[in-house]
Motif scaffolding. Structure first.
Motif, mmCIF file in Angstrom:
data_model
loop_
_atom_site.group_PDB
_atom_site.id
_atom_site.type_symbol
_atom_site.label_atom_id
_atom_site.label_comp_id
_atom_site.label_asym_id
_atom_site.label_seq_id
_atom_site.Cartn_x
_atom_site.Cartn_y
_atom_site.Cartn_z
ATOM 1 N N MET A 82 -2.511 -11.247 -2.488
ATOM 2 C CA MET A 82 -2.766 -12.242 -1.469
ATOM 3 C C MET A 82 -4.252 -12.256 -1.081
ATOM 4 O O MET A 82 -4.877 -13.291 -1.068
ATOM 5 C CB MET A 82 -1.878 -11.933 -0.254
ATOM 6 N N SER A 136 -6.723 -10.881 -2.722
ATOM 7 C CA SER A 136 -7.551 -11.160 -3.902
ATOM 8 C C SER A 136 -7.584 -12.658 -4.191
ATOM 9 O O SER A 136 -8.614 -13.188 -4.620
ATOM 10 C CB SER A 136 -7.045 -10.383 -5.110
ATOM 11 N N THR A 137 -6.489 -13.352 -3.971
ATOM 12 C CA THR A 137 -6.444 -14.794 -4.180
ATOM 13 C C THR A 137 -7.372 -15.499 -3.191
ATOM 14 O O THR A 137 -8.099 -16.435 -3.565
ATOM 15 C CB THR A 137 -5.002 -15.324 -3.996
ATOM 16 N N ILE A 138 -7.376 -15.044 -1.954
ATOM 17 C CA ILE A 138 -8.251 -15.634 -0.938
ATOM 18 C C ILE A 138 -9.714 -15.369 -1.285
ATOM 19 O O ILE A 138 -10.555 -16.263 -1.182
ATOM 20 C CB ILE A 138 -7.897 -15.079 0.458
ATOM 21 N N VAL A 153 -10.986 -14.787 -4.295
ATOM 22 C CA VAL A 153 -11.342 -15.566 -5.487
ATOM 23 C C VAL A 153 -11.568 -17.023 -5.114
ATOM 24 O O VAL A 153 -12.526 -17.652 -5.577
ATOM 25 C CB VAL A 153 -10.260 -15.421 -6.580
ATOM 26 N N SER A 154 -10.713 -17.575 -4.264
ATOM 27 C CA SER A 154 -10.882 -18.969 -3.851
ATOM 28 C C SER A 154 -12.153 -19.137 -3.017
ATOM 29 O O SER A 154 -12.875 -20.130 -3.156
ATOM 30 C CB SER A 154 -9.661 -19.466 -3.089
#
Length: 69
Positions: free
Chosen positions: A1, A3-5, A7-8
């Motif tokens: 979760m 890491s996705t934020i 990366v975005s």
């Protein structure tokens, strides 16, 4: 979760840096040049101020310092 934020967020930062920042820089530079040109034109259109010439007969008092001693 997280890491996705991250990366975005990194993707948005890269897009902003490569696509949007140069456009913003160019926009503000053009705006600054336009304001500068308007001020120069205003200064050229205003009639020059006439300098008030002081009469030549109004001179200061001359003091001979050798006579004071």
């Amino acid at each position: 979760m997280i890491s996705t934020i991250l990366v975005s967020f990194l993707f948005i930062l890269i897009v902003f840096r490569r696509k949007i920042f140069p456009w913003l820089l160019l926009f503000f530079a053009n705006r600054l040049m336009k304001n500068f040109q308007e001020k120069v034109q205003e200064a050229q259109q205003k009639p020059p101020k006439e300098s008030k010439a002081k009469p030549a007969n109004k001179m200061g008092e001359y003091i001979d310092y050798e006579e004071i001693d």
